[in-house]
Design a protein around this motif. Sequence first.
Motif, short mmCIF file in Angstrom:
data_model
loop_
_atom_site.label_atom_id
_atom_site.label_comp_id
_atom_site.label_asym_id
_atom_site.label_seq_id
_atom_site.Cartn_x
_atom_site.Cartn_y
_atom_site.Cartn_z
N LEU A 54 -18.75 32.90 -1.83
CA LEU A 54 -17.62 32.10 -1.38
C LEU A 54 -17.15 31.15 -2.49
O LEU A 54 -15.95 31.03 -2.75
CB LEU A 54 -18.02 31.29 -0.14
N ASP A 55 -18.09 30.48 -3.14
CA ASP A 55 -17.73 29.56 -4.21
C ASP A 55 -17.03 30.29 -5.36
O ASP A 55 -16.07 29.78 -5.95
CB ASP A 55 -18.98 28.85 -4.74
N ALA A 56 -17.54 31.50 -5.67
CA ALA A 56 -16.94 32.27 -6.76
C ALA A 56 -15.52 32.69 -6.43
O ALA A 56 -14.62 32.63 -7.27
CB ALA A 56 -17.81 33.50 -7.05
N VAL A 57 -15.32 33.13 -5.18
CA VAL A 57 -13.98 33.57 -4.78
C VAL A 57 -13.01 32.39 -4.77
O VAL A 57 -11.86 32.50 -5.20
CB VAL A 57 -14.03 34.25 -3.40
N ARG A 58 -13.47 31.23 -4.27
CA ARG A 58 -12.62 30.05 -4.26
C ARG A 58 -12.22 29.67 -5.69
O ARG A 58 -11.07 29.31 -5.96
CB ARG A 58 -13.34 28.88 -3.60
N ALA A 59 -13.17 29.71 -6.59
CA ALA A 59 -12.88 29.38 -7.98
C ALA A 59 -11.88 30.37 -8.58
O ALA A 59 -10.95 29.99 -9.31
CB ALA A 59 -14.16 29.35 -8.80
N ALA A 60 -12.09 31.65 -8.26
CA ALA A 60 -11.17 32.68 -8.76
C ALA A 60 -9.77 32.47 -8.21
O ALA A 60 -8.77 32.68 -8.91
CB ALA A 60 -11.69 34.07 -8.40
N ASP A 61 -9.70 32.04 -6.96
CA ASP A 61 -8.40 31.77 -6.33
C ASP A 61 -7.64 30.71 -7.11
O ASP A 61 -6.45 30.84 -7.40
CB ASP A 61 -8.65 31.32 -4.88
N ARG A 62 -8.34 29.62 -7.46
CA ARG A 62 -7.70 28.55 -8.22
C ARG A 62 -7.27 29.03 -9.60
O ARG A 62 -6.16 28.74 -10.06
CB ARG A 62 -8.65 27.35 -8.34
N GLU A 63 -8.13 29.76 -10.26
CA GLU A 63 -7.83 30.24 -11.61
C GLU A 63 -6.66 31.22 -11.62
O GLU A 63 -5.79 31.17 -12.49
CB GLU A 63 -9.07 30.89 -12.23
N LEU A 64 -6.65 32.12 -10.63
CA LEU A 64 -5.56 33.08 -10.56
C LEU A 64 -4.23 32.39 -10.26
O LEU A 64 -3.17 32.79 -10.76
CB LEU A 64 -5.86 34.13 -9.49
N GLY A 65 -4.27 31.32 -9.44
CA GLY A 65 -3.07 30.55 -9.18
C GLY A 65 -2.52 29.93 -10.44
O GLY A 65 -1.31 29.95 -10.71
N ASP A 66 -3.42 29.37 -11.26
CA ASP A 66 -3.00 28.78 -12.53
C ASP A 66 -2.44 29.84 -13.47
O ASP A 66 -1.43 29.63 -14.16
CB ASP A 66 -4.18 28.07 -13.20
N ALA A 67 -3.11 31.00 -13.50
CA ALA A 67 -2.65 32.08 -14.38
C ALA A 67 -1.28 32.58 -13.96
O ALA A 67 -0.41 32.85 -14.80
CB ALA A 67 -3.66 33.23 -14.37
N ALA A 68 -1.07 32.70 -12.64
CA ALA A 68 0.24 33.15 -12.15
C ALA A 68 1.33 32.16 -12.53
O ALA A 68 2.43 32.55 -12.92
CB ALA A 68 0.18 33.33 -10.63
N HIS A 69 1.02 30.87 -12.43
CA HIS A 69 2.00 29.84 -12.81
C HIS A 69 2.34 29.94 -14.29
O HIS A 69 3.50 29.87 -14.69
CB HIS A 69 1.45 28.45 -12.49
N ASN A 70 1.31 30.11 -15.13
CA ASN A 70 1.54 30.21 -16.57
C ASN A 70 2.39 31.43 -16.92
O ASN A 70 3.29 31.36 -17.77
CB ASN A 70 0.21 30.28 -17.31
N LEU A 71 2.11 32.55 -16.25
CA LEU A 71 2.89 33.76 -16.50
C LEU A 71 4.34 33.58 -16.07
O LEU A 71 5.27 34.05 -16.74
CB LEU A 71 2.27 34.95 -15.77
#
Length: 233
Positions: free
Chosen positions: A57-74
Amino acid sequence: LGGLHALAAKQRERKPFDANTVSERADEVAEALKRVATSGTWDQLKAAVSPIFQGLLDAVRAADRELGDAAHNLQCADEETNILWWLEGGCSRDMNKPWTALKEGAAIIAGTELADLTDVTHGPCDATALLERVLSESKAKGKDTSLATYVNALPDEWARERKGQADDSTLDLAPLSLAIVRRANSDTASWQQYFDASSGMKSSTQFTAGHVARQAYVEAIMLRTLADTDTEE
């Protein structure tokens, strides 16, 4: 040439990306963790499985945040690339003509096109400099000109198209857009009296091309934001 342009546009289309998918999986794991934690049997199994689920759960939550940041940067990078191609192209996307051919109309059209290319909330911080760069190639640079001159220099078909996209209920907040609508509803001579009577600005007021372009940009962003808000409600 038109076919090649269509292929190039298709090749550079954004790929669909939905960060909510990751979030949904995390919610499913959280529910599974609740069921294990409340089970009254298999104590040893709960003791072994619960940390695993929590770690996942912690890993998925962290990935969720990181992917959100990556999508914003793209998204930001994609927007900036489109704007730079537009800037270097030296011509209007809407009219497919060089800025010099649009004369004073270049100011309003350039501001509106930059807004159309803006995806990220407030747009590029150097929007004014980008518009000044565009106008440096037109015949409208450097001098004060009446608002009526800028509006009357717009191609008829462009003014009519923009009128069709306007929401009358929000035009009180956007005097330049109101002038375009008034012009599209009548002609280059009679719209001014209606505009002068219904707005807090006179069509004879003098502005630089840079000021008009910036106003067109800000109004287009604002009206689009209001329209999106109404749609969400």
